[in-house]
Design an enzyme around this catalytic site. Structure first.
Site, PDB file in Angstrom:
ATOM      1  N   SER A 176      -6.098   6.969 139.268  1.00 34.94           N
ATOM      2  CA  SER A 176      -4.714   6.658 139.051  1.00 34.94           C
ATOM      3  C   SER A 176      -3.755   7.374 140.076  1.00 34.94           C
ATOM      4  O   SER A 176      -2.660   6.836 140.455  1.00 34.94           O
ATOM      5  CB  SER A 176      -4.223   6.762 137.759  1.00 34.94           C
ATOM      6  OG  SER A 176      -4.262   8.048 137.271  1.00 34.94           O
ATOM      7  N   GLU A 177      -4.253   8.463 140.743  1.00 38.71           N
ATOM      8  CA  GLU A 177      -3.546   9.119 141.564  1.00 38.71           C
ATOM      9  C   GLU A 177      -4.646   9.999 142.489  1.00 38.71           C
ATOM     10  O   GLU A 177      -5.511  10.456 141.701  1.00 38.71           O
ATOM     11  CB  GLU A 177      -2.539  10.145 141.009  1.00 38.71           C
ATOM     12  CG  GLU A 177      -1.146   9.420 140.443  1.00 38.71           C
ATOM     13  CD  GLU A 177      -0.353  10.641 139.845  1.00 38.71           C
ATOM     14  OE1 GLU A 177      -0.475  11.753 139.886  1.00 38.71           O
ATOM     15  OE2 GLU A 177       0.504  10.104 138.711  1.00 38.71           O
ATOM     16  N   SER A 178      -4.166  10.206 143.494  1.00 41.32           N
ATOM     17  CA  SER A 178      -4.988  11.112 144.408  1.00 41.32           C
ATOM     18  C   SER A 178      -4.162  11.341 145.699  1.00 41.32           C
ATOM     19  O   SER A 178      -3.201  11.132 145.912  1.00 41.32           O
ATOM     20  CB  SER A 178      -6.347  10.416 144.843  1.00 41.32           C
ATOM     21  OG  SER A 178      -7.216  11.308 145.637  1.00 41.32           O
TER      22      SER A 178
END
Length: 81
Positions: A58-60
């Site tokens: 979902s985030e990086s």
């Protein structure tokens, strides 16, 4: 972690992973690579538990300033891999 995976599997929900290897890298730069292995690790946890729960990153990210390891070159390597 097993109870979380079980809950997700029972509800048909994915495991959301926020992957920021930079924070591990600044503590141990000699043992962390900037390749995709860190993105695979949440999937291995789910798979080892015998579940078919999907893993969604979902985030990086990787910072490009503010610390010696937060460089444009390191960020580029991370994103390209």
């Amino acid at each position: 972690m097993a109870s979380v995976i079980s809950f997700l599997a029972n509800n048909g929900a994915p495991l959301l992973a926020n992957v920021y290897p930079y924070f591990s890298y600044i503590d141990k730069p000699q043992s962390i690579s900037l390749d995709y292995a860190l993105l695979r690790s949440p999937g291995v946890v789910v798979q080892d538990g015998g579940s078919n729960v999907k893993v969604v990153v979902s985030e990086s990210g990787w910072p490009s300033e503010g610390h010696a390891a937060a460089t444009i070159d390191n960020a580029a390597t991370y994103y390209q891999n």
